[in-house]
Write a protein that holds these residues in place. Structure first.
Motif, short mmCIF file in Angstrom:
data_model
loop_
_atom_site.label_atom_id
_atom_site.label_comp_id
_atom_site.label_asym_id
_atom_site.label_seq_id
_atom_site.Cartn_x
_atom_site.Cartn_y
_atom_site.Cartn_z
N PRO A 24 -20.21 -36.06 -13.76
CA PRO A 24 -21.38 -35.44 -14.39
C PRO A 24 -21.01 -34.84 -15.74
N GLY A 25 -21.98 -34.81 -16.63
CA GLY A 25 -21.84 -34.04 -17.85
C GLY A 25 -22.10 -32.59 -17.53
N PHE A 26 -22.85 -31.90 -18.36
CA PHE A 26 -23.09 -30.47 -18.15
C PHE A 26 -24.43 -30.24 -17.48
N GLN B 31 -22.54 -31.26 -28.72
CA GLN B 31 -21.68 -32.40 -28.41
C GLN B 31 -22.38 -33.43 -27.51
N THR B 32 -23.56 -33.10 -27.00
CA THR B 32 -24.29 -33.99 -26.11
C THR B 32 -25.40 -34.68 -26.89
N PRO B 33 -25.32 -35.99 -27.11
CA PRO B 33 -26.34 -36.69 -27.90
C PRO B 33 -27.77 -36.48 -27.41
N PHE B 34 -27.98 -36.31 -26.12
CA PHE B 34 -29.33 -36.08 -25.60
C PHE B 34 -29.83 -34.67 -25.93
N LYS B 35 -28.92 -33.79 -26.38
CA LYS B 35 -29.26 -32.43 -26.81
C LYS B 35 -29.93 -31.60 -25.72
N ARG B 36 -29.43 -31.76 -24.51
CA ARG B 36 -29.89 -30.92 -23.40
C ARG B 36 -28.88 -30.98 -22.28
N PHE B 37 -29.01 -30.05 -21.33
CA PHE B 37 -28.23 -30.13 -20.11
C PHE B 37 -28.89 -31.12 -19.16
N GLY B 38 -28.13 -31.62 -18.21
CA GLY B 38 -28.68 -32.54 -17.24
C GLY B 38 -29.43 -31.82 -16.14
N HIS B 39 -30.35 -32.54 -15.49
CA HIS B 39 -31.02 -32.06 -14.29
C HIS B 39 -30.33 -32.72 -13.10
N THR B 40 -30.06 -31.94 -12.06
CA THR B 40 -29.25 -32.46 -10.95
C THR B 40 -29.87 -33.71 -10.29
N ASP B 41 -31.18 -33.83 -10.32
CA ASP B 41 -31.81 -35.02 -9.74
C ASP B 41 -31.45 -36.29 -10.53
N VAL C 224 -22.37 -39.67 -16.01
CA VAL C 224 -23.79 -39.30 -16.06
C VAL C 224 -23.84 -38.04 -16.91
N ASP C 225 -23.88 -38.20 -18.23
CA ASP C 225 -23.49 -37.09 -19.12
C ASP C 225 -24.30 -36.97 -20.40
N GLY C 226 -25.37 -37.74 -20.54
CA GLY C 226 -26.15 -37.67 -21.76
C GLY C 226 -25.39 -38.08 -23.00
N GLY C 227 -24.32 -38.84 -22.82
CA GLY C 227 -23.53 -39.35 -23.95
C GLY C 227 -22.40 -38.44 -24.39
#
Length: 270
Positions: free
Chosen positions: A197-199, A226-236, A260-263
């Protein structure tokens, strides 16, 4: 659902099932048709989550288990086999960090808390290896899939969390090594892979990444940058990778670590 992605009639053991990520994993296993055995140190939460699954028509069992206690794990295996008769999958989601293993700003790098780091390393490495040894042995006859949980800190230097990082780096090594040994002995019957996982905001990292008012800390902002998606992940958002790795849809996949890290991992920051 495509039958290859289905977990129908499969019995999946989930360690760390009482945590935030564990809650999403329960949802994913049940939605795919699997029976879920929810293991965690908080017995009340494990039983409540199992009862919720059963109330909604699913199959579940909640058990108090310490993943560092072999006796506890063996007892859980016996209970699961007594109730369901088999084990088809294992998700090693128990792990995380702890305050005494975190290097605080201004701390002497040559005065790090060795005991704290050792605890973090043990939880993440041995908390993955021991359940794999015990529950994996019950999967030999019918085959199955083991999914470990890696981390971005196993791949890139993440400051302040050395013990956790070493534990997750060891999980990566173990995942690849054990996958080959399983294949050499059992062919394609038993597989081992991992999700990195990413963050995602969990109880372990929430105070490091967010302030009490929900805004990001300095560290949280650095992660977002540092995350290209510019957000934290949702656990789902971890569910799809989990269902794939546990199911027959990934029958030719072993020794693989899925980001699974948004890049975050591939981002060079430029």
């Amino acid at each position: 659902m495509n039958k290859d992605f289905s977990l129908k009639d499969k019995v999946i053991v989930l360690t760390g099932g009482t945590g935030i990520i564990g809650k999403s994993f329960i949802k994913g296993i049940v939605e795919a048709g699997g029976a879920v055995c929810i293991l965690g140190r908080n017995g009340a939460v494990a039983r409540d989550r199992a009862n919720e699954v059963i109330k909604n028509g699913g199959k579940a069992l909640g058990l108090v288990v310490d993943v560092l206690d072999e006796t506890s794990l063996q007892k859980a295996k016996e209970q699961i086999l007594n109730q369901f008769g088999k084990i088809d999958g294992l998700v090693n989601a128990a792990g995380g960090n702890m305050p005494e293993a975190i290097l605080q700003k201004g701390d002497d790098i040559f005065g790090m808390n060795m005991d704290g780091m050792r605890k973090a390393l043990d939880l993440n490495l041995w908390g993955t290896l021991l359940p794999s040894q015990i529950f994996g042995s019950a999967m030999i006859e019918n085959g199955g899939s083991i999914v470990n949980i890696s981390s971005m800190s196993a791949k890139r230097v993440i400051t302040r969390v050395l013990g956790y990082s070493m534990g997750k780096a060891a999980v990566d090594c173990y995942t690849q090594w054990f996958a080959v040994e399983l294949a050499n002995r059992y062919g394609d019957k038993l597989r081992m892979n991992a999700i990195a996982p990413g963050f995602f905001l969990t109880e372990q990292n929430r105070t490091l990444l967010t302030n009490t008012d929900g805004t990001y800390t300095e560290r949280g902002n650095l992660v977002i940058q540092q995350t290209p998606f510019k957000r934290f992940g949702h656990t789902d958002e971890l569910i799809g990778a989990l269902q794939w790795l546990l199911s027959d849809a990934s029958a030719f996949v072993t020794g693989t670590i899925i980001n699974v890290d948004g890049g975050f991992f591939v981002n060079g920051g430029v």
